[in-house]
Motif scaffolding. Structure first.
Motif, PDB file in Angstrom:
ATOM      1  N   ILE A  18      85.881   8.691 -14.074  1.00  0.00           N
ATOM      2  CA  ILE A  18      86.884   7.932 -13.335  1.00  0.00           C
ATOM      3  C   ILE A  18      86.162   7.173 -12.226  1.00  0.00           C
ATOM      4  O   ILE A  18      85.413   7.765 -11.443  1.00  0.00           O
ATOM      5  CB  ILE A  18      87.943   8.875 -12.724  1.00  0.00           C
ATOM      6  CG1 ILE A  18      88.582   9.748 -13.809  1.00  0.00           C
ATOM      7  CG2 ILE A  18      88.994   8.080 -11.960  1.00  0.00           C
ATOM      8  CD1 ILE A  18      89.379   8.989 -14.846  1.00  0.00           C
ATOM      9  N   LEU A  19      86.356   5.870 -12.205  1.00  0.00           N
ATOM     10  CA  LEU A  19      85.703   5.032 -11.198  1.00  0.00           C
ATOM     11  C   LEU A  19      86.808   4.221 -10.521  1.00  0.00           C
ATOM     12  O   LEU A  19      87.338   3.279 -11.097  1.00  0.00           O
ATOM     13  CB  LEU A  19      84.679   4.122 -11.893  1.00  0.00           C
ATOM     14  CG  LEU A  19      83.753   3.296 -11.014  1.00  0.00           C
ATOM     15  CD1 LEU A  19      82.913   4.174 -10.103  1.00  0.00           C
ATOM     16  CD2 LEU A  19      82.839   2.425 -11.872  1.00  0.00           C
ATOM     17  N   THR A  20      87.174   4.630  -9.315  1.00  0.00           N
ATOM     18  CA  THR A  20      88.368   4.055  -8.709  1.00  0.00           C
ATOM     19  C   THR A  20      88.211   3.919  -7.198  1.00  0.00           C
ATOM     20  O   THR A  20      87.357   4.568  -6.603  1.00  0.00           O
ATOM     21  CB  THR A  20      89.601   4.947  -9.019  1.00  0.00           C
ATOM     22  OG1 THR A  20      90.724   4.463  -8.310  1.00  0.00           O
ATOM     23  CG2 THR A  20      89.355   6.385  -8.601  1.00  0.00           C
ATOM     24  N   THR A  21      89.033   3.078  -6.601  1.00  0.00           N
ATOM     25  CA  THR A  21      88.990   2.965  -5.136  1.00  0.00           C
ATOM     26  C   THR A  21      89.724   4.124  -4.475  1.00  0.00           C
ATOM     27  O   THR A  21      89.535   4.379  -3.304  1.00  0.00           O
ATOM     28  CB  THR A  21      89.684   1.671  -4.649  1.00  0.00           C
ATOM     29  OG1 THR A  21      90.828   1.446  -5.447  1.00  0.00           O
ATOM     30  CG2 THR A  21      88.757   0.495  -4.690  1.00  0.00           C
ATOM     31  N   SER A  22      90.576   4.806  -5.243  1.00  0.00           N
ATOM     32  CA  SER A  22      91.392   5.854  -4.630  1.00  0.00           C
ATOM     33  C   SER A  22      90.559   7.079  -4.285  1.00  0.00           C
ATOM     34  O   SER A  22      89.846   7.611  -5.115  1.00  0.00           O
ATOM     35  CB  SER A  22      92.515   6.273  -5.590  1.00  0.00           C
ATOM     36  OG  SER A  22      93.096   7.467  -5.141  1.00  0.00           O
ATOM     37  N   ASN A  23      90.684   7.526  -3.026  1.00  0.00           N
ATOM     38  CA  ASN A  23      90.074   8.821  -2.683  1.00  0.00           C
ATOM     39  C   ASN A  23      91.163   9.826  -2.352  1.00  0.00           C
ATOM     40  O   ASN A  23      90.968  10.764  -1.598  1.00  0.00           O
ATOM     41  CB  ASN A  23      89.060   8.678  -1.550  1.00  0.00           C
ATOM     42  CG  ASN A  23      89.695   8.111  -0.305  1.00  0.00           C
ATOM     43  OD1 ASN A  23      90.888   7.800  -0.294  1.00  0.00           O
ATOM     44  ND2 ASN A  23      88.932   7.985   0.765  1.00  0.00           N
TER      45      ASN A  23
END
Lengths: 386, 148
Positions: free
Chosen positions: B97-102
């Motif tokens: 998963i590569l996402t801006t959400s942390n």
């Protein structure tokens, strides 16, 4: 007995074992809009909405054979009365069973609680509206900051790519412009992160526990170890209480206050004192520093979101720190305020509930004789018999 | 039959709806140790078609690894993840998963759906390059991948 009912100050009625009204005082007649002749001898169900007739008749019969001679009707729910003109209104009813030579009677005391019910209903509506708008705000801040990150990352990343790969093809102006764009994007990124942080500051009641303030303070200082060591800050505290709170958030609160105290310091060595004072049942925790202080007219502003009192050249930061502190203090049921005098540094104080102030003991401390609500009546009965 | 790379080239499927991000990932992968082919699709349905070699993707290679964004139009990342991880023939493909959400909830949900790894896209370009380099190094030189 008849006489007694007639002279009661509150609306009262006397009902025989068949459920027929034997006597109603003038307040009771006014309340329902009947004359004495119209009401006498009628079944008491004439005074309640028809939908509840059957249920009421059963309850009435049960009450005559119950052990308890006194009872509030409709404890925990609203009972309705019905006037002669057909309108309905919420009432509170207290019942007493009286044994006489003519058989058992029930004396009923009646209170019209329309105003009280209306007030609590409008309060409930307002509370619900507030809760909803709070939740929406939370959602808004969260979504906004989340969704803003994506395009911002594009702006900053491609500006940096331009800078890295094309600087040699641009003149000095071009390089400077890109530099401004990169810096702006960087600052906006910080703002968005802070906003996201702020919007996530919420916790449920079950995350509250007993927290020794000293533990939270020590953890905050541990998190700030390098900053504290770099400036050789002198931090001391007096004996601190145990409060009811969310541990992680209290750590955060102290961390923000201590790092502010260190950041806004012009003296060679930052000096920070943490103390606790009792204020009634609550604690006032104060963090006092020897920093540059806050102007009197700014004391209220410093707790606003993104409120800054200095330029970016003077002091870095987005101005979220104290807003987060305020939110933490308030979500703990407390308040926070700042005091600052000329050259005296700043003292930030906040209130906290003591650890033992949970819901149950508070109820226990309530005076037995307060008010006439059903719950209290039942409580006092329980006490008397127990 | 799968079109398999025999020359040691790694096929990467990037599921990402933002063309800017696709480009940034491409740029970052230019410096990777392993020769790779980046296949980008911009939504979840296309991703599943690619993986199942359907429609216009009938000749698509089986990717060695999937880089999956969470915020996607129509079918979101977690739904795609769930479909991949419940499909017998696809579930052994590592999904990162590569996402801006942390957001901790997103992280938890992804691992609950058997993501192999969850990575936050950093804001800073240099850090992003570093992250892609580390993904490349770990998954293609440190870790061993199953035979396709």
């Amino acid at each position: 007995m008849h006489l007694a009912v007639g002279t009661y100050a509150t609306a009262s009625m006397m009902v025989n074992e068949d459920g027929r009204i034997v006597r109603a005082n003038s307040d009771a007649l006014d309340m329902f809009g009947y004359t004495n002749d119209e009401l006498e001898g009628q079944l008491v169900e004439v005074l309640i909405p028809s939908a509840t007739h059957t249920a009421h008749r059963d309850l009435r019969r049960n009450f005559l054979v119950e052990d308890k001679p006194k009872r509030m009707m409709g404890v925990g729910r609203v009972v309705y009365g019905r006037r002669k003109n057909g309108t309905e209104f919420p009432i509170e009813v207290g019942l007493s069973r009286v044994a006489t030579t003519d058989g058992p009677f029930v004396v009923c005391a009646l209170i019209d609680i329309s105003a009280r019910v209306a007030a609590s209903t409008s309060l409930e509506i307002r509370t619900r509206e507030l809760e909803r708008s709070n939740a929406e705000l939370q959602q808004f801040a969260y979504v906004a900051s989340h969704d803003l990150q994506e395009p911002l990352r594009m702006v900053s990343s491609f500006c940096e790519l331009l800078k890295d790969n094309y600087s040699d093809k641009l003149d000095d102006d071009g390089v400077e412009f890109i530099e401004f764009a990169v810096n702006g994007a960087r600052r906006m990124k910080q703002l968005i992160n802070d906003l996201l942080d702020y919007s996530r500051l919420q916790f449920s009641d079950d995350s509250m526990s007993s927290v020794p303030v000293e533990d939270a303070l020590s953890e905050a200082m541990y998190n700030l170890t390098s900053v504290i060591q770099d400036c050789r800050a002198d931090i001391q505290w007096t004996s601190l209480p145990t409060v009811r709170g969310n541990r992680a958030h209290l750590v955060r609160l102290f961390q923000n206050l201590i790092s502010n105290a260190i950041k806004f310091c012009a003296a060679p060595v930052p000096r920070i004192r943490i103390s606790a004072d009792q204020d009634g049942a609550n604690w006032i925790i104060s963090v006092k520093d020897n920093g540059i202080g806050i102007d009197a007219d700014q004391l209220d502003h410093v707790f606003g979101v993104f409120q800054r009192l200095h330029t970016h050249d003077e002091y870095q930061g987005t101005g979220i720190g104290l807003a987060i502190c305020k939110r933490i203090a308030e979500s703990h049921g407390g308040t926070i305020w700042a005091q600052s005098g000329n050259g005296q540094g700043t003292t930030i104080s906040f209130t906290m509930l003591p650890a033992e102030a949970s819901a149950e003991p508070l109820l226990d401390m309530e005076p037995i004789s307060s008010g006439s609500s059903g719950a209290n009546l039942e409580n006092s009965n329980a006490r008397a018999s127990g | 039959m799968r079109a398999q790379a025999v020359d040691g080239t790694i096929d990467i499927l990037l599921v990402e709806d933002n063309p800017g991000d696709v480009r940034l990932t491409k740029e970052a992968l230019k410096f990777a140790k392993v020769t790779n082919r980046l296949h980008a699709v911009s939504d979840g349905e296309a991703a599943l078609k690619f993986l199942m070699q359907r429609g216009e993707y009938v000749d698509a290679p089986r990717p060695h690894i999937v880089l999956l964004d969470l915020n996607l139009p129509r079918k979101n990342g977690n739904e795609i993840l769930k479909e991949i991880k419940t499909d017998k023939s696809l579930r052994n493909i590592p999904v990162i998963i590569l996402t801006t959400s942390n957001d901790p909830n997103d992280v938890a949900q992804s691992y609950n759906h058997y993501a192999n790894c969850y990575v936050c896209k950093p804001m800073e370009l240099s850090v992003f390059h570093e992250v892609v380099r580390k993904i490349d190094e770990f998954w293609f030189t440190v870790a061993r991948l199953p035979m396709a």
